[in-house]
Design a protein around this motif. Structure first.
Motif, PDB file in Angstrom:
ATOM      1  N   PHE A 183       2.958   4.968  -7.473  1.00  0.00           N
ATOM      2  CA  PHE A 183       4.350   5.212  -7.852  1.00  0.00           C
ATOM      3  C   PHE A 183       4.376   6.606  -8.486  1.00  0.00           C
ATOM      4  CE2 PHE A 183       4.285   0.792  -7.128  1.00  0.00           C
ATOM      5  CZ  PHE A 183       5.585   0.348  -6.946  1.00  0.00           C
ATOM      6  N   ILE A 184       5.145   7.476  -7.885  1.00  0.00           N
ATOM      7  CA  ILE A 184       5.136   8.874  -8.315  1.00  0.00           C
ATOM      8  C   ILE A 184       6.546   9.325  -8.679  1.00  0.00           C
ATOM      9  CG2 ILE A 184       3.107   9.433  -6.911  1.00  0.00           C
ATOM     10  CD1 ILE A 184       4.984  10.669  -4.838  1.00  0.00           C
ATOM     11  N   PRO A 185       6.659  10.359  -9.526  1.00  0.00           N
ATOM     12  CA  PRO A 185       7.993  10.872  -9.869  1.00  0.00           C
ATOM     13  C   PRO A 185       8.746  11.332  -8.637  1.00  0.00           C
ATOM     14  CG  PRO A 185       6.319  11.749 -11.356  1.00  0.00           C
ATOM     15  CD  PRO A 185       5.581  11.061 -10.252  1.00  0.00           C
ATOM     16  N   LYS A 186      10.015  10.985  -8.579  1.00  0.00           N
ATOM     17  CA  LYS A 186      10.841  11.376  -7.437  1.00  0.00           C
ATOM     18  C   LYS A 186      11.150  12.865  -7.514  1.00  0.00           C
ATOM     19  CE  LYS A 186      14.965   9.962  -4.864  1.00  0.00           C
ATOM     20  NZ  LYS A 186      14.212   9.540  -3.678  1.00  0.00           N
ATOM     21  N   ARG A 187      10.920  13.530  -6.408  1.00  0.00           N
ATOM     22  CA  ARG A 187      11.162  14.978  -6.378  1.00  0.00           C
ATOM     23  C   ARG A 187      12.623  15.294  -6.103  1.00  0.00           C
ATOM     24  NH1 ARG A 187       6.250  16.279  -2.340  1.00  0.00           N
ATOM     25  NH2 ARG A 187       6.250  14.030  -2.080  1.00  0.00           N
ATOM     26  N   LYS A 194       0.514   5.827 -17.643  1.00  0.00           N
ATOM     27  CA  LYS A 194       0.080   6.740 -18.704  1.00  0.00           C
ATOM     28  C   LYS A 194       0.929   6.584 -19.974  1.00  0.00           C
ATOM     29  CE  LYS A 194      -2.935   9.192 -16.171  1.00  0.00           C
ATOM     30  NZ  LYS A 194      -2.692   8.690 -14.818  1.00  0.00           N
ATOM     31  N   ASN A 195       2.104   5.947 -19.843  1.00  0.00           N
ATOM     32  CA  ASN A 195       2.967   5.770 -21.005  1.00  0.00           C
ATOM     33  C   ASN A 195       3.827   4.523 -20.802  1.00  0.00           C
ATOM     34  OD1 ASN A 195       5.697   6.623 -19.779  1.00  0.00           O
ATOM     35  ND2 ASN A 195       4.368   8.382 -19.318  1.00  0.00           N
ATOM     36  N   GLU A 196       4.508   4.124 -21.855  1.00  0.00           N
ATOM     37  CA  GLU A 196       5.192   2.838 -21.855  1.00  0.00           C
ATOM     38  C   GLU A 196       6.413   2.809 -20.940  1.00  0.00           C
ATOM     39  OE1 GLU A 196       6.929   0.615 -25.563  1.00  0.00           O
ATOM     40  OE2 GLU A 196       4.816   0.107 -25.349  1.00  0.00           O
ATOM     41  N   THR A 197       7.225   3.859 -20.950  1.00  0.00           N
ATOM     42  CA  THR A 197       8.418   3.827 -20.097  1.00  0.00           C
ATOM     43  C   THR A 197       8.037   3.852 -18.619  1.00  0.00           C
ATOM     44  OG1 THR A 197       8.653   6.223 -20.364  1.00  0.00           O
ATOM     45  CG2 THR A 197       9.986   4.817 -21.805  1.00  0.00           C
ATOM     46  N   ASP A 198       6.995   4.603 -18.270  1.00  0.00           N
ATOM     47  CA  ASP A 198       6.534   4.579 -16.877  1.00  0.00           C
ATOM     48  C   ASP A 198       6.030   3.188 -16.504  1.00  0.00           C
ATOM     49  OD1 ASP A 198       7.137   7.235 -16.592  1.00  0.00           O
ATOM     50  OD2 ASP A 198       5.064   7.932 -16.380  1.00  0.00           O
ATOM     51  N   ASN A 207       0.808  -1.222   0.000  1.00  0.00           N
ATOM     52  CA  ASN A 207       0.000   0.000   0.000  1.00  0.00           C
ATOM     53  C   ASN A 207       0.844   1.277   0.000  1.00  0.00           C
ATOM     54  OD1 ASN A 207      -2.745  -1.003   0.091  1.00  0.00           O
ATOM     55  ND2 ASN A 207      -2.293  -1.740   2.153  1.00  0.00           N
ATOM     56  N   GLN A 208       2.144   1.138  -0.085  1.00  0.00           N
ATOM     57  CA  GLN A 208       3.000   2.304   0.070  1.00  0.00           C
ATOM     58  C   GLN A 208       3.009   3.175  -1.180  1.00  0.00           C
ATOM     59  OE1 GLN A 208       7.205   1.421   0.358  1.00  0.00           O
ATOM     60  NE2 GLN A 208       7.063  -0.268  -1.104  1.00  0.00           N
ATOM     61  N   THR A 209       3.412   4.416  -0.983  1.00  0.00           N
ATOM     62  CA  THR A 209       3.693   5.320  -2.093  1.00  0.00           C
ATOM     63  C   THR A 209       5.189   5.282  -2.354  1.00  0.00           C
ATOM     64  OG1 THR A 209       1.834   6.774  -1.589  1.00  0.00           O
ATOM     65  CG2 THR A 209       3.621   7.707  -2.903  1.00  0.00           C
ATOM     66  N   VAL A 210       5.560   4.977  -3.603  1.00  0.00           N
ATOM     67  CA  VAL A 210       6.963   4.796  -3.960  1.00  0.00           C
ATOM     68  C   VAL A 210       7.375   5.911  -4.912  1.00  0.00           C
ATOM     69  CG1 VAL A 210       8.655   3.264  -5.031  1.00  0.00           C
ATOM     70  CG2 VAL A 210       6.744   2.305  -3.709  1.00  0.00           C
ATOM     71  N   GLU A 211       8.495   6.533  -4.618  1.00  0.00           N
ATOM     72  CA  GLU A 211       9.041   7.539  -5.526  1.00  0.00           C
ATOM     73  C   GLU A 211      10.080   6.894  -6.432  1.00  0.00           C
ATOM     74  OE1 GLU A 211      10.603  10.798  -3.280  1.00  0.00           O
ATOM     75  OE2 GLU A 211       8.630  11.627  -2.817  1.00  0.00           O
ATOM     76  N   LEU A 212       9.943   7.116  -7.732  1.00  0.00           N
ATOM     77  CA  LEU A 212      10.893   6.571  -8.697  1.00  0.00           C
ATOM     78  C   LEU A 212      11.433   7.680  -9.583  1.00  0.00           C
ATOM     79  CD1 LEU A 212       9.285   3.245 -10.037  1.00  0.00           C
ATOM     80  CD2 LEU A 212      10.992   3.522  -8.242  1.00  0.00           C
ATOM     81  N   ARG A 213      12.726   7.701  -9.720  1.00  0.00           N
ATOM     82  CA  ARG A 213      13.334   8.608 -10.690  1.00  0.00           C
ATOM     83  C   ARG A 213      12.929   8.192 -12.101  1.00  0.00           C
ATOM     84  NH1 ARG A 213      17.517   7.149  -7.534  1.00  0.00           N
ATOM     85  NH2 ARG A 213      18.279   5.772  -9.206  1.00  0.00           N
ATOM     86  N   GLY A 214      12.719   9.153 -12.956  1.00  0.00           N
ATOM     87  CA  GLY A 214      12.430   8.850 -14.353  1.00  0.00           C
ATOM     88  C   GLY A 214      10.962   8.747 -14.687  1.00  0.00           C
ATOM     89  N   THR A 242       7.304  10.009 -15.370  1.00  0.00           N
ATOM     90  CA  THR A 242       6.777  11.284 -15.855  1.00  0.00           C
ATOM     91  C   THR A 242       5.374  11.548 -15.335  1.00  0.00           C
ATOM     92  OG1 THR A 242       5.914  10.262 -17.870  1.00  0.00           O
ATOM     93  CG2 THR A 242       8.155  11.147 -17.948  1.00  0.00           C
ATOM     94  N   ASP A 243       4.740  10.515 -14.761  1.00  0.00           N
ATOM     95  CA  ASP A 243       3.381  10.673 -14.255  1.00  0.00           C
ATOM     96  C   ASP A 243       3.142   9.609 -13.194  1.00  0.00           C
ATOM     97  OD1 ASP A 243       0.735  11.561 -14.025  1.00  0.00           O
ATOM     98  OD2 ASP A 243       0.581  11.878 -16.200  1.00  0.00           O
ATOM     99  N   GLU A 244       2.043   9.734 -12.511  1.00  0.00           N
ATOM    100  CA  GLU A 244       1.708   8.773 -11.465  1.00  0.00           C
ATOM    101  C   GLU A 244       1.317   7.428 -12.082  1.00  0.00           C
ATOM    102  OE1 GLU A 244      -2.106   8.284  -8.660  1.00  0.00           O
ATOM    103  OE2 GLU A 244      -0.849  10.014  -8.090  1.00  0.00           O
TER     104      GLU A 244
END
Length: 801
Positions: A797-801, A65-69, A38-45, A47-49
């Motif tokens: 999984f969200i973009p790393k700030r 939202k896209n293939e690389t994500d 259930n965690q929220t994970v920050e990943l570098r690279g 572009t969207d949630e």
């Protein structure tokens, strides 16, 4: 006395503290890698949630939202559940097992390096699109971010073995393809050596009955073709290391079943398709269940191999696809003549040619390292070892040829119709499969996709290597491979059986499975005018043996003349009244299976001698095909026991002898109460972890599970296969079961033998096992609505700030 009591009390307290500390330590080691779903994970690279929903079995449904994500998240999520298994597979493909397991695996590493799997991966990397490359790179980055974030919370195997995983590279994902190609080679390479030894030992007349389908294909003997006996000892060769790999439990493919019916043959008016691929039953299992979505653009669900980002078998919005092993003979062995003056040269086309010699640095756990050599002819590696003699055996195999399974699977995930499906599997050249197909437009099909070499000679014998006469010249053109699309009988099916009739102009293989599974599948497909999902479930669970139904009446006839005791009569009655179903709770299946094995031994052991018989018997591709071919003629020459020259034994004599031996053996092994001689009392499955052979580790960390009594056998549709050398412990079975419903994908069903997690302490390590053993399924939700309805965990999984 008071002082003594104080001392004893102090010691007791110390022991309690130590025990508590040990428990805390082991518990931490066991559970530290279990992720919070259930965690929220920050990943570098990113572009969207990205949203990851997991159901009650922790199967991830990933929405991006896209293939690389998408594939970056797939890499992280898969590593959360299977990181050590991924690393083990990577080490197998690289020949780097000694680094974590020690010096016992040096020769295994040398053999694996002789396969040159990473070179094949480089070949594929050079021939993929920008989009495919981006997907691999994103996946590798996701895995590496997991390794970085979980550096202190890695699965327990890393701590036990004392190492950490290296960064994941895109080529590591492709290495699995090369290993799959080797894994599919089956027992063909060892069968060629065994058959040559048999021909030299007993002559051609008797040998003809020991080669599968030899009456159709003929046997060719090369008059000037003699091999030094020492070369034929597999235990001294690199090929012997294949057995070590199998014991690690990293096999990918073995046998399989698949079938599909059209809408005219189904109750819902649309196709239904089934697939179950058979492989080693280990913990964790080889498949990772996953659902990958780019809303409005891509939606694929099914099975992935840990370490690869794409769905290998499953369905998207338009098509479903599955696989069975084609059993292509894609390995040939060649007798090479070695220069007695220079062992680095071999004779080819009238001159001495230099071998390619590779110095291999093999690092060993503990810090030591050794240098070893691999030698290669133009055909491939020398696999017979490097003794000082003027002969060697080289190996040519399809895994070193061009193929691009990565491209194929990527395109299968996106294919919308039969033509796009065919285009995808066109480059599935090293991992040859019968691909079953069904789509939402109402079509069904089957295509034999793979790289099938064209060459001269009878392909079940070792070939002379001094000229190019028997070298591979080409591959069968894709368009000429056997296939079927929307057949008139409204059904397609395959079960590793012979691919095509004798009028087909090309050679495909020799060591196909016997016809019993496919015949039973087709019998059930024809039982009803129209079939349902419930019928497909019943079919995948079916343990009625057409082999037993064929053999037992002949056995019964031969036993009629025997005046036996009460034990004999009771056993006879059980066989006589048996319908051939390999029920775990029944006695008759064990009576039959034991008699079956005894009969093979009694027919062949006198002719071959103990050592050669054992080698032949243990190769199931040979011994199981032999008894099937033998049954057609009951060859008197083979029935006669040459150790009793004054008696001419016939088929009936051997049946009665084998049955009596069965009764004596089971009485010794299981006691005199025949009611306890149930098939499931000896036919059992245990799901073993790669490190579960160390008893203390198994006990402390719960690595292995079982044993569980099971029915079925290698000759039933629901297969639990045992190795001939160790009956009756099951070592292979259905690695998954899938039923696909294109009419409403949400109605599709699936199951795997183990669970989604590779972490032994996880609740999801073996949570599907009970359902699997009971032939039950779980839902396979596909639409967003169905997925959310079954969601138990939700992660962001969200973009790393």
């Amino acid at each position: 006395m008071k002082l003594l009591k104080k001392i004893l009390l102090s010691l007791l307290l110390i022991l309690i503290v130590v025990a508590i500390g040990a428990y805390i330590f082991v518990n931490h080691l066991s559970t530290k890698a279990i992720p919070d779903y259930n965690q929220t994970v920050e990943l570098r690279g990113l572009t969207d949630e990205v949203q990851v929903f997991r159901d009650s079995l922790a199967v991830p449904h990933i929405y991006a939202k896209n293939e690389t994500d998408l594939y970056r998240t797939v890499g992280f999520v898969m590593a959360q559940d299977r990181m050590w298994q991924m690393d083990l597979l990577r080490r197998v493909t690289q020949g780097r097992l000694s680094e974590i397991f020690g010096s016992d695996l040096i020769n295994t590493d040398l053999f694996l390096r002789a396969l040159r799997i990473p070179e094949k991966s480089e070949m594929m990397l050079a021939d993929i699109t920008i989009e495919q490359s981006a997907a691999l790179n994103a996946y590798a980055d996701g895995v590496n971010q997991y390794i970085e974030q979980y550096a202190d919370k890695l699965p327990p195997e890393f701590s036990i073995l004392g190492y950490k995983p290296e960064p994941w590279e895109p080529g590591n994902s492709l290495n699995v393809t090369g290993y799959m190609a080797w894994d599919l080679a089956g027992s063909a390479y060892s069968a060629e050596i065994t058959l040559y030894k048999i021909i030299q030992s007993i002559g051609m007349e008797k040998a003809e009955g020991l080669v599968p389908n030899i009456s159709e294909r003929g046997v060719v003997v090369y008059p000037d073709f003699k091999i030094e006996p020492a070369l034929l000892e597999l235990k001294n060769s690199l090929m012997a290391e294949a057995e070590t790999i199998e014991k690690l439990g990293v096999q990918v493919f073995n046998g399989s079943n698949n079938w599909a019916v059209s809408g005219d043959k189904s109750v819902n008016g649309m196709p239904i398709m089934a697939n179950d691929m058979h492989l080693g039953l280990n913990a964790p299992g080889i498949w990772y269940q996953i659902h990958e979505v780019i809303e409005g653009e891509h939606n694929a669900t099914g099975l992935a191999v840990p370490g690869q980002p794409f769905v290998v078998a499953g369905h998207n919005e338009n098509i479903a696809w599955g696989m069975t092993n084609l059993y292509v003979d894609d390995i040939d062995l060649y007798l090479e003549t070695i220069n007695p003056e220079d062992s680095s040269q071999y004779f080819f086309m009238g001159e001495w040619k230099p071998m390619e010699i590779r110095k291999e640095l093999i690092r060993i756990k503990g810090g030591d390292s050794v240098y070893k050599e691999n030698k290669f002819t133009h055909r491939g590696p020398i696999v017979s070892g490097f003794k000082k003699m003027d002969q060697a055996i080289s190996m040519r195999w399809i895994g070193n040829d061009y193929s691009n399974e990565m491209r194929a699977v990527y395109m299968l995930n996106k294919a919308a119709n039969w033509d796009e499906f065919k285009d995808a599997i066109r480059t599935f050249n090293s991992v040859s499969q019968n691909f079953v197909y069904a789509d939402a437009a109402g079509n069904i099909g089957l295509y034999a996709g793979g790289g099938i070499p064209i060459r001269k000679g009878k392909n079940y014998l070792i070939k002379p290597g001094e000229t190019d006469e028997f070298d591979w010249t080409d591959r069968i053109p894709f368009e000429e491979l056997p296939h079927s699309f929307n057949p008139e009988n409204n059904m397609v099916s395959s079960a590793n059986n012979k691919t095509v009739g004798n009028d087909y102009p090309y050679y495909i293989g020799t060591y196909f499975s016997q016809n019993y599974r496919i015949s039973r599948i087709r019998e059930m497909l024809e039982e009803k005018e129209k079939l349902s999902v419930e019928d497909f479930k019943r079919m995948q669970a079916d343990q009625n043996s057409m082999l037993a139904r064929k053999f037992v009446p002949d056995i019964i006839i031969e036993l009629l003349s025997e005046e036996g005791d009460d034990r004999f009569k009771k056993a006879y009655d059980l066989l006589f009244n048996w319908d051939g179903t390999m029920d775990a709770n029944a006695v008759a299946p064990l009576l039959f299976e034991k008699t079956y094995l005894n009969l093979i031994k009694n027919i062949l052991n006198d002719d071959l001698g103990n050592d050669l018989f054992t080698e032949y018997f243990n190769n199931s591709a040979l011994s199981r095909n032999f008894i099937d071919d033998f049954w057609k003629t009951k060859d008197p020459l083979l029935c006669d026991d040459i150790s009793t020259p004054d008696i001419e034994e016939n088929f009936g004599d051997q049946v009665r002898k084998s049955f009596k031996e069965t009764l004596s053996q089971l009485s010794d092994e299981l006691g005199s109460n025949m009611d306890k001689w149930t098939w499931g009392s000896v036919h059992q499955v245990e799901f073993n972890h790669q490190m579960g052979g160390v008893a203390v580790l198994d006990k402390v960390f719960g690595l292995n599970r079982g044993p569980y009594p099971i029915g079925g056998s290698f000759h039933t549709v629901s297969p639990y296969t045992y190795a001939m050398e160790s009956p009756f412990t099951a070592n292979h079975g259905a690695s998954h079961r899938h039923i696909f419903v294109p009419n409403n994908w949400d109605e599709s069903l699936t199951i795997i033998p183990t669970g989604e997690s590779g972490i032994p302490a996880s609740d999801y390590y073996m949570d599907q096992t009970e359902k699997y053993l009971n032939n039950e399924y779980h839902a396979d939700p596909f639409t967003r609505k169905a997925v959310e309805k079954q969601t138990r965990y939700a992660a962001k999984f969200i973009p790393k700030r």
